[in-house]
Scaffold this active site. Sequence first.
Site: not given
Ligand code: UT7
Length: 320
Positions: A111, A247, A277
């Site tokens: 990225c 980005h 993204n």
């Molecule tokens: O170019 C660089 C590439 N990457 C990035 O920039 C990614 C950076 N990270 C992020 O954007 C965020 O961390 C994410 C959007 C990927 C995830 O968001 P988050 O607020 O950090 O969520 P989390 O990983 O803490 O997950 C919270 C909850 C979890 O459930 P539990 O354990 O609380 O029951 C996940 O399993 O949300 C769940 N979850 C979802 N629920 C519905 C994770 N993905 C999803 C989803 N839909 N797509």
Amino acid sequence: MTGRILGTGAYVPARIVENQELAKLVDTNDAWIRERTGIARRHVAEEETTSYMAAQAAREALCQAEISSEEVDLILVATSTPDTIFPCVACEVQKAIKAANSVGFDLNAACSGFLLAYQTAQAYIQAGLYKTILVIGSDSMSHVIDWTDRGTCILFGDGAGAVILRAEEGGLCFHAAHSDGAGGGVLTGRSRHRKDWEEPKHMEETFLHMDGQRVFKFAVRSVPEIVEELLKQAQMKQEEIDYFFLHQANKRIIEAAAKRIGAEISRFPMNLQEYGNTSAASIPILLDEWNRKGLLKRGNKLILAGFGAGLSWAGSLLEW
Ligand code: UT7
């Protein structure tokens, strides 16, 4: 000498995938995706390839710059999803746009790739080696996503963006870039290679793996740091920057970075709601959108900043 942007271009695939459509593939929903990322939809390649999208974006940029493809000296393509290992995407673009007098190569910094390609182009111009450079970011992230992983498949989209740089006297030009290979395990795209002398079989697919929270924290820390580094080099204050083109990974990352930088969010253009993204393509697609809407005025001071796998992060301060 610095390279001034003469023209921009972009291409995204025709096929649009709404959040609701992803909810049929994995356990997710539109409200969660919008709230946690800001993304509403993304464009996904069907027939289009990384080099096709790159060539389309290049044609638009050439047209806007009002120069012929034969005037291009160098084609740099930032991509981590080339159609083939070789020939490189840059050579495919050269063929497609008939840039007979150019040399081309690809650069992979995920990225952060567009920024590193842009900085490489500026270094060539500063060294006096080339005068007119086509810099492209093009990625088909849909090819490397695990479509059963809800933590990643909702984030990405496909597309390409391009800029034409022409050597000119003067102009602001400051750059910063960093890598942290030791931290690279949090975002990987691995392919499991066959050993076909032992057991001939098809190559397994490449899948993206990510520790989302760790990448989030890295982004929120690294972007303000690189902005500060650029401002220090240029001896400028954040108030003197018209726009911060970051980005496009997650709206919350951009909001948190804006807060740390101390700048109002209106100076951080965003289009991730439409495209997700698009990796190396996200910054040039956004730049093209702002440019074509007439929102950039000559003399505007811009900071472009990217971050991603590697880990790597990079930024440039420039004058439009
Ligand atoms: O170019 C660089 C590439 N990457 C990035 O920039 C990614 C950076 N990270 C992020 O954007 C965020 O961390 C994410 C959007 C990927 C995830 O968001 P988050 O607020 O950090 O969520 P989390 O990983 O803490 O997950 C919270 C909850 C979890 O459930 P539990 O354990 O609380 O029951 C996940 O399993 O949300 C769940 N979850 C979802 N629920 C519905 C994770 N993905 C999803 C989803 N839909 N797509």
